[in-house]
Write a protein that holds these residues in place. Structure first.
Motif, PDB file in Angstrom:
ATOM      1  N   MET A  43      38.809  -9.471  -0.425  1.00  0.00           N
ATOM      2  CA  MET A  43      38.699  -9.812   0.978  1.00  0.00           C
ATOM      3  C   MET A  43      38.926 -11.311   1.108  1.00  0.00           C
ATOM      4  O   MET A  43      38.267 -12.102   0.452  1.00  0.00           O
ATOM      5  CB  MET A  43      37.322  -9.407   1.497  1.00  0.00           C
ATOM      6  CG  MET A  43      37.084  -9.814   2.918  1.00  0.00           C
ATOM      7  SD  MET A  43      35.413  -9.542   3.554  1.00  0.00           S
ATOM      8  CE  MET A  43      35.110  -7.846   3.173  1.00  0.00           C
ATOM      9  N   GLY A  44      39.851 -11.695   1.982  1.00  0.00           N
ATOM     10  CA  GLY A  44      40.142 -13.102   2.194  1.00  0.00           C
ATOM     11  C   GLY A  44      39.109 -13.761   3.092  1.00  0.00           C
ATOM     12  O   GLY A  44      38.211 -13.114   3.615  1.00  0.00           O
ATOM     13  N   THR A  45      39.261 -15.030   3.249  1.00  0.00           N
ATOM     14  CA  THR A  45      38.377 -15.775   4.142  1.00  0.00           C
ATOM     15  C   THR A  45      39.209 -16.500   5.184  1.00  0.00           C
ATOM     16  O   THR A  45      40.393 -16.763   4.972  1.00  0.00           O
ATOM     17  CB  THR A  45      37.510 -16.799   3.374  1.00  0.00           C
ATOM     18  OG1 THR A  45      38.369 -17.734   2.734  1.00  0.00           O
ATOM     19  CG2 THR A  45      36.636 -16.119   2.340  1.00  0.00           C
ATOM     20  N   THR A  46      38.583 -16.787   6.305  1.00  0.00           N
ATOM     21  CA  THR A  46      39.224 -17.509   7.389  1.00  0.00           C
ATOM     22  C   THR A  46      38.356 -18.692   7.763  1.00  0.00           C
ATOM     23  O   THR A  46      37.151 -18.524   7.994  1.00  0.00           O
ATOM     24  CB  THR A  46      39.373 -16.597   8.624  1.00  0.00           C
ATOM     25  OG1 THR A  46      40.149 -15.462   8.255  1.00  0.00           O
ATOM     26  CG2 THR A  46      40.033 -17.317   9.774  1.00  0.00           C
ATOM     27  N   PRO A  47      38.926 -19.883   7.814  1.00  0.00           N
ATOM     28  CA  PRO A  47      38.124 -21.020   8.250  1.00  0.00           C
ATOM     29  C   PRO A  47      37.724 -20.839   9.720  1.00  0.00           C
ATOM     30  O   PRO A  47      38.526 -20.396  10.535  1.00  0.00           O
ATOM     31  CB  PRO A  47      39.056 -22.224   8.105  1.00  0.00           C
ATOM     32  CG  PRO A  47      40.288 -21.726   7.441  1.00  0.00           C
ATOM     33  CD  PRO A  47      40.283 -20.250   7.477  1.00  0.00           C
ATOM     34  N   VAL A  48      36.474 -21.140  10.020  1.00  0.00           N
ATOM     35  CA  VAL A  48      35.955 -21.003  11.380  1.00  0.00           C
ATOM     36  C   VAL A  48      35.258 -22.310  11.743  1.00  0.00           C
ATOM     37  O   VAL A  48      34.501 -22.859  10.948  1.00  0.00           O
ATOM     38  CB  VAL A  48      34.960 -19.828  11.476  1.00  0.00           C
ATOM     39  CG1 VAL A  48      34.389 -19.714  12.872  1.00  0.00           C
ATOM     40  CG2 VAL A  48      35.627 -18.530  11.060  1.00  0.00           C
TER      41      VAL A  48
END
Length: 102
Positions: A1-6
């Motif tokens: 599972m990737g990550t997304t900067p928030v």
């Protein structure tokens, strides 16, 4: 599972509490926030009214299939998508019948 900067703002009090929790649990702030968000979402997703609201958002075209699937599960999302297609076809048939009566 990737990550997304928030990027979002938190009240200072929550940041301080997250930092203390991170120190005590030997995690970083991001891990503490992720864990808290996961626990919150697990609780809210168990609420039947929440799930119904998510389905309504999908049927109204406000969220996509993947968002629906993430909440209700792939199999239920497929069934809901099939129902939506049938409903949409029914609306088209009613519109066609109404137009032919004019």
């Amino acid at each position: 599972m990737g990550t997304t900067p928030v990027n979002f703002r938190l009240p200072e009090e929550l940041v301080e509490k997250a930092d203390v929790a991170a120190e005590v649990t030997h995690k970083n702030r991001t891990e503490v926030v992720i864990e808290a968000l996961r626990e919150y979402l697990e609780r809210v997703e168990d609420d039947e009214a929440f799930e119904e609201s998510v389905v309504e958002l999908y049927l109204d075209g406000e969220i996509g299939f993947e968002a629906l699937s993430a909440v209700v599960g792939r199999q239920d999302a497929e069934a809901i998508r099939s129902s939506k297609r049938l409903l949409d076809r029914g609306d088209e048939i009613v519109d066609d019948l109404a137009a032919s009566d004019q």
